[in-house]
Write a protein that holds these residues in place. Sequence first.
Motif, mmCIF file in Angstrom:
data_model
loop_
_atom_site.group_PDB
_atom_site.id
_atom_site.type_symbol
_atom_site.label_atom_id
_atom_site.label_comp_id
_atom_site.label_asym_id
_atom_site.label_seq_id
_atom_site.Cartn_x
_atom_site.Cartn_y
_atom_site.Cartn_z
ATOM 1 N N TRP A 159 5.645 9.286 8.491
ATOM 2 C CA TRP A 159 4.223 9.166 8.169
ATOM 3 C C TRP A 159 3.823 7.727 7.888
ATOM 4 N N PHE A 160 4.781 6.921 7.434
ATOM 5 C CA PHE A 160 4.476 5.508 7.199
ATOM 6 C C PHE A 160 4.797 4.652 8.417
ATOM 7 N N ASN A 193 8.109 5.982 -3.812
ATOM 8 C CA ASN A 193 7.168 6.215 -2.709
ATOM 9 C C ASN A 193 7.712 5.720 -1.374
ATOM 10 N N CYS A 194 8.612 4.755 -1.413
ATOM 11 C CA CYS A 194 9.180 4.178 -0.181
ATOM 12 C C CYS A 194 10.698 4.265 -0.188
ATOM 13 N N PHE A 213 2.369 2.097 10.645
ATOM 14 C CA PHE A 213 2.770 0.730 10.318
ATOM 15 C C PHE A 213 3.094 -0.060 11.591
ATOM 16 N N LYS A 228 8.367 11.351 5.060
ATOM 17 C CA LYS A 228 7.502 10.269 4.568
ATOM 18 C C LYS A 228 7.696 9.014 5.403
ATOM 19 N N SER A 229 8.921 8.791 5.822
ATOM 20 C CA SER A 229 9.228 7.620 6.645
ATOM 21 C C SER A 229 8.430 7.644 7.937
ATOM 22 N N CYS A 257 0.837 -1.213 0.000
ATOM 23 C CA CYS A 257 0.000 0.000 0.000
ATOM 24 C C CYS A 257 0.868 1.258 0.000
ATOM 25 N N ALA A 258 1.984 1.204 0.671
ATOM 26 C CA ALA A 258 2.868 2.372 0.737
ATOM 27 C C ALA A 258 3.658 2.550 -0.558
#
Length: 162
Positions: free
Chosen positions: A58-59, A28-29, A63, A55-56, A20-21
């Motif tokens: 936010w995931f 995106n990752c 997670f 971003k890290s 999903c990420a």
Amino acid sequence: MLLLLQNVLYCLLYVMLIKCAVKNDGLNCLYFYPKEYIEEAEKRGIANKETVMKKSKWFMIPFCVIIFVALILIISIWNHVTDFKTAYFQSFLFLVIMNWFDGIVIDRLWVGHSKIWHIEGMEDVSYVKSWKTVLIKRGAATVVYMIVALVVAGIVVLISKI
């Protein structure tokens, strides 16, 4: 047999969250890639390291919450575990299997063989972790998970008293 099924489902949850990420673009990752790779991507104007690290967060925060809540629910609700010893054993088992699954299946197989993880403009830079790195990192994480399993087991026992 139930623990095997639960571990498979747990690892599938892990993969689904990552998928999903990443969607269909490794960019995106980028935070999953080695530090040197991220720095090279920044030098080439492909990414901004500060943005990648945001971003890290936010995931990784949701997670980790989802992964640990799922683990606690499996052990406490699905398995009806109430004693610390069993909760610790199951926590450690799930965490270690997930750890090695991540290193072998995700890092080496999926990332190493899927086009999703290739980033345009970075074709000449290696991003797949070596077997030595995977083994060292996963070995160290196994030791860390001995401690994390204590916390998870404690939470499971607390839930059983409610």
